[in-house]
Write a protein that holds these residues in place. Structure first.
Motif, mmCIF file in Angstrom:
data_model
loop_
_atom_site.group_PDB
_atom_site.id
_atom_site.type_symbol
_atom_site.label_atom_id
_atom_site.label_comp_id
_atom_site.label_asym_id
_atom_site.label_seq_id
_atom_site.Cartn_x
_atom_site.Cartn_y
_atom_site.Cartn_z
ATOM 1 N N ASP A 188 9.530 -1.498 -0.125
ATOM 2 C CA ASP A 188 8.249 -2.189 -0.323
ATOM 3 C C ASP A 188 7.395 -2.012 0.935
ATOM 4 O OD1 ASP A 188 6.131 -3.813 -0.945
ATOM 5 O OD2 ASP A 188 7.230 -5.694 -0.644
ATOM 6 N N SER A 194 4.533 -2.714 1.719
ATOM 7 C CA SER A 194 3.335 -3.552 1.720
ATOM 8 C C SER A 194 3.140 -4.227 3.073
ATOM 9 C CB SER A 194 3.443 -4.629 0.637
ATOM 10 O OG SER A 194 4.464 -5.559 0.970
ATOM 11 N N ARG A 195 1.952 -4.777 3.258
ATOM 12 C CA ARG A 195 1.650 -5.504 4.486
ATOM 13 C C ARG A 195 2.551 -6.737 4.620
ATOM 14 N NH1 ARG A 195 0.437 -4.670 9.500
ATOM 15 N NH2 ARG A 195 0.717 -6.725 10.396
ATOM 16 N N ALA A 196 2.949 -7.319 3.487
ATOM 17 C CA ALA A 196 3.810 -8.507 3.524
ATOM 18 C C ALA A 196 5.159 -8.185 4.170
ATOM 19 C CB ALA A 196 4.016 -9.040 2.107
ATOM 20 N N THR A 197 5.717 -7.016 3.841
ATOM 21 C CA THR A 197 6.990 -6.615 4.440
ATOM 22 C C THR A 197 6.837 -6.419 5.942
ATOM 23 O OG1 THR A 197 7.673 -5.509 2.398
ATOM 24 C CG2 THR A 197 8.833 -4.885 4.414
ATOM 25 N N THR A 202 4.607 -7.729 7.918
ATOM 26 C CA THR A 202 4.376 -9.026 8.564
ATOM 27 C C THR A 202 5.685 -9.779 8.745
ATOM 28 O OG1 THR A 202 2.136 -9.157 7.646
ATOM 29 C CG2 THR A 202 3.153 -11.230 8.353
ATOM 30 N N TRP A 203 6.520 -9.731 7.720
ATOM 31 C CA TRP A 203 7.840 -10.371 7.785
ATOM 32 C C TRP A 203 8.652 -9.788 8.938
ATOM 33 C CZ3 TRP A 203 12.331 -8.762 4.108
ATOM 34 C CH2 TRP A 203 13.446 -9.583 4.321
ATOM 35 N N ARG A 248 7.264 -10.762 12.328
ATOM 36 C CA ARG A 248 7.605 -12.153 12.645
ATOM 37 C C ARG A 248 9.056 -12.250 13.125
ATOM 38 N NH1 ARG A 248 5.622 -14.078 8.340
ATOM 39 N NH2 ARG A 248 7.518 -14.240 7.091
#
Length: 204
Positions: free
Chosen positions: A186, A188-191, A193-194, A197
């Motif tokens: 995946d 995506s930007r969400a991955t 960002t996770w 973090r």
């Protein structure tokens, strides 16, 4: 016994901090102490500290000798005695490192076998910290072999267990171990960002 527990913790700490030469020297002293006491369990843990330290220095032949001693001397009941004290089982620890150096030495099938052996032993012991450790370190050789789906399965199992048993370090460590596979699955930007973090929390 208390001195042996302290020495194991110090060797692990030095390896994590990157002081590999110091860790190897201390591990050798630890092994000598355990041999003098004649305590088989102490020697198992001393050998596992030596596996860890010598692996980190790239001294694979020395690490293999210590791993072979562990496999030869280990009894099924030993993990039940040692893992609650050290959070680690000597066979699990040796298998995790062994799987990596076997890969480096061009033996991918033996590497995969060692990884599965360690994970299987950790699973049988029902010790949550050691189980998470085995899954996340055992996934390394799967990633190296390009077996990303299997690696992600191991990471997700460890993350679920660490959430259930409230072991926060693995919720940070786990995604970073499999970052490349997770991004491939995946992108995506969400991955990202996770993972950013997790990386920021790891740096603390």
């Amino acid at each position: 016994h208390k001195e042996c527990e302290m020495l194991w913790g110090l060797c692990a700490h030095l390896c994590v901090r990157g002081a590999f030469a110091e860790a190897s020297t201390l591990a050798s002293e630890y092994v000598q102490l355990a041999e003098r006491t004649g305590d088989r369990l102490a020697l198992l843990m001393a050998d596992s500290a030596a596996v860890m330290a010598h692996h980190c220095q790239g001294h694979f032949a020395i690490a293999q000798r210590h791993a072979d001693r562990i496999h030869a001397r280990y009894r099924e009941s030993d993990g039940e005695d040692l893992t609650p004290v050290y959070n680690h089982d000597p066979v699990v620890t040796s298998c995790m490192y062994e799987s990596v150096w076997l890969w480096v030495l061009g033996q991918p099938d033996r590497a995969a076998f060692s990884s599965e052996r360690g994970v299987g032993r950790a699973r049988a012991l029902h010790h949550s910290f050691n189980h998470c450790y085995a899954l996340l370190n055992g996934c390394c050789v799967r990633l190296l072999r390009g077996e990303n789906e299997r690696a992600i399965e191991m990471i997700e199992e460890a993350l679920a267990l660490s959430e259930e048993r409230r072991i926060p370090m693995f919720r940070i460590y786990g995604p970073l171990m499999g970052a490349a596979a997770l991004v491939q699955r995946d992108p995506s930007r969400a991955t990202l960002t996770w993972l950013e973090r997790c990386s920021a929390r790891m740096a603390k």
